[in-house]
Design an enzyme around this catalytic site. Structure first.
Site, PDB file in Angstrom:
ATOM      1  N   ASP A 204       0.859  -1.190   0.000  1.00 24.76           N
ATOM      2  CA  ASP A 204       0.000   0.000   0.000  1.00 24.76           C
ATOM      3  C   ASP A 204       0.891   1.236   0.000  1.00 24.76           C
ATOM      4  O   ASP A 204       1.634   1.469   0.952  1.00 24.76           O
ATOM      5  CB  ASP A 204      -0.910  -0.004   1.229  1.00 24.76           C
TER       6      ASP A 204
ATOM      7  N   ARG B  72      -0.264   4.395  -0.372  1.00 25.51           N
ATOM      8  CA  ARG B  72      -1.061   5.601  -0.169  1.00 25.51           C
ATOM      9  C   ARG B  72      -0.580   6.430   1.017  1.00 25.51           C
ATOM     10  O   ARG B  72      -0.088   5.905   2.002  1.00 25.51           O
ATOM     11  CB  ARG B  72      -2.533   5.230   0.016  1.00 25.51           C
TER      12      ARG B  72
END
Length: 393
Positions: A325, A327
């Site tokens: 991930d 983000r």
């Protein structure tokens, strides 16, 4: 390595001290001595030359370079990190220009508003570097860090930097830098921490448009934002009062799910459920350009290819060379701060979103679960989110 806070580093710089700034492991992974031109003296340059041993340079912002007509050293810059050297300079009142005193004199002339372009001999013994606009938010280099730190001390945007070398001529890293810090009683920070500090204390989003937006799920106000450090465009849709712990959904863009209604994921269903919830209860949806958990559309499709061969959504990302991930939620936090929001009820099943917002000063008062039906195509995906990524589903 033991790092200090940005606040302590700023205090040290204001006191005329040098600090150590360390960049990322996947970049140079080295430490530079950094000082602020306005607060330094001859001893600063002498210390850098004697103990740092690297090239002494003078980071400045673009406005100083333009005012003093400091041209790029090389028009076709092939430096692997894009360091923007100008032609080297000496102030005209110096002799050889190389002594600590005379290099300090040249550096100080860069921030003197009475200095004219013709006051410098070119080439010389000090090497100005032009920082990218928006500093470490645009480029995570020592050049930008020095200029950002100068601004944070309240000084003009200029500094001096010098790489730290070991006694044997190799570059100081890791424990070498820790020993250097302790031996000379210096503060030490990372560029990564400076990036986080700036994102936490500055507002770097700009409202560009606000419109009424009727949809299949209700009538909303839509706000369009840009940032100071990227080409990203972010929208927020709002309904009702945002004053007291508003309901907020941070939704990562998913072209396949949101637009084409792919059943490989639950993104489209979550967006629709969020819009219905916000229409009924009020709040905000921040729509973030984070396709594929930050890897982009084409890479997400490449990950799908691997999933069809037996990988899951986590191992596919790892096989492509990405973290599971990528983000970051600083933009969402800044948009919330734009609306003077510091406490929210978060519509999410993802604990990392809680951590991501809290890292930037947003308090999560309550979690609102967002459960949508599975399909025959996303069962494995949902199990991976639950068992490997810790989603609360």
């Amino acid at each position: 390595m033991q790092f200090d806070t940005i606040e302590l580093a700023i205090e040290a710089l204001r006191n005329g001290e040098s600090i150590i700034v360390v960049d990322d492991e996947d970049r140079e992974n080295e430490g530079d001595l950094v000082a602020v031109t306005e607060w330094m003296d001859d001893n600063t340059i002498n210390f850098m030359a004697r103990e740092g041993r690297g090239l002494i340079c003078a980071p400045i912002d673009k406005s100083i370079a333009e005012r003093l007509k400091l041209q790029s050293m090389e028009q076709n810059n092939t430096d692997i990190y894009g360091t923007h050297f100008t032609v080297s300079i000496d102030h005209y009142k110096t002799t050889t220009g190389i002594s600590a005193h005379e290099r300090t004199q040249t550096a100080r002339a860069l921030i003197d508003e009475n200095t004219n372009p013709e006051d410098f001999h070119r080439p010389g013994h000090l090497f100005p570097l032009i920082a990218k606009e928006n500093g470490v938010l645009t480029r995570n280099g020592h050049t930008e860090a020095a200029v950002d730190l100068a601004r944070l001390t309240g000084a003009q945007p200029a500094g001096v930097i010098c790489e730290i070398m070991n006694d044997d001529g190799t570059m100081a890293k890791g424990e070498d830098l820790q020993s250097f810090k302790e031996r000379h009683h210096l503060k030490m920070i990372t560029i990564k921490s400076l990036v986080a500090f700036r994102k936490a204390v500055e507002l770097n989003v700009n409202l560009k448009a606000k419109v009424k937006m009727p949809t299949d799920f209700g009538h909303f106000d839509m706000y369009g934002f840009t940032t100071n450090y990227s080409d990203e465009e972010i929208v927020a849709i709002v309904k009702g009062d945002l004053k007291s712990n508003p309901n907020v959904r941070m939704h990562s863009a998913c072209l396949t799910g949101d637009i084409f209604h792919s059943q490989r994921c639950d993104c489209g269903a979550q967006l629709e459920a969020s819009m219905k919830y916000i229409d009924e209860h009020g709040g905000m949806i921040i729509y973030l350009p984070q396709e594929g958990r930050g890897i982009g559309l084409i890479n997400k499709l490449r990950a799908y290819e691997l999933i069809e061969k037996g990988y899951d959504t986590v191992t596919a990302n790892l096989a492509l060379g990405f973290d599971e991930d990528l983000r970051d939620y600083h933009v969402a936090a800044e948009i919330l701060k734009y609306f003077d929001i510091s406490e929210i009820n978060l519509l999410s099943n993802n604990p990392k979103k809680f951590e991501g917002l809290e890292d930037y000063g947003i308090e999560i008062v309550d979690r609102i679960e967002l459960i949508v039906p599975e399909t025959q195509y996303n069962h494995s995906y949902m199990e991976t989110k639950k068992n490997k990524m810790g989603h609360l589903i």
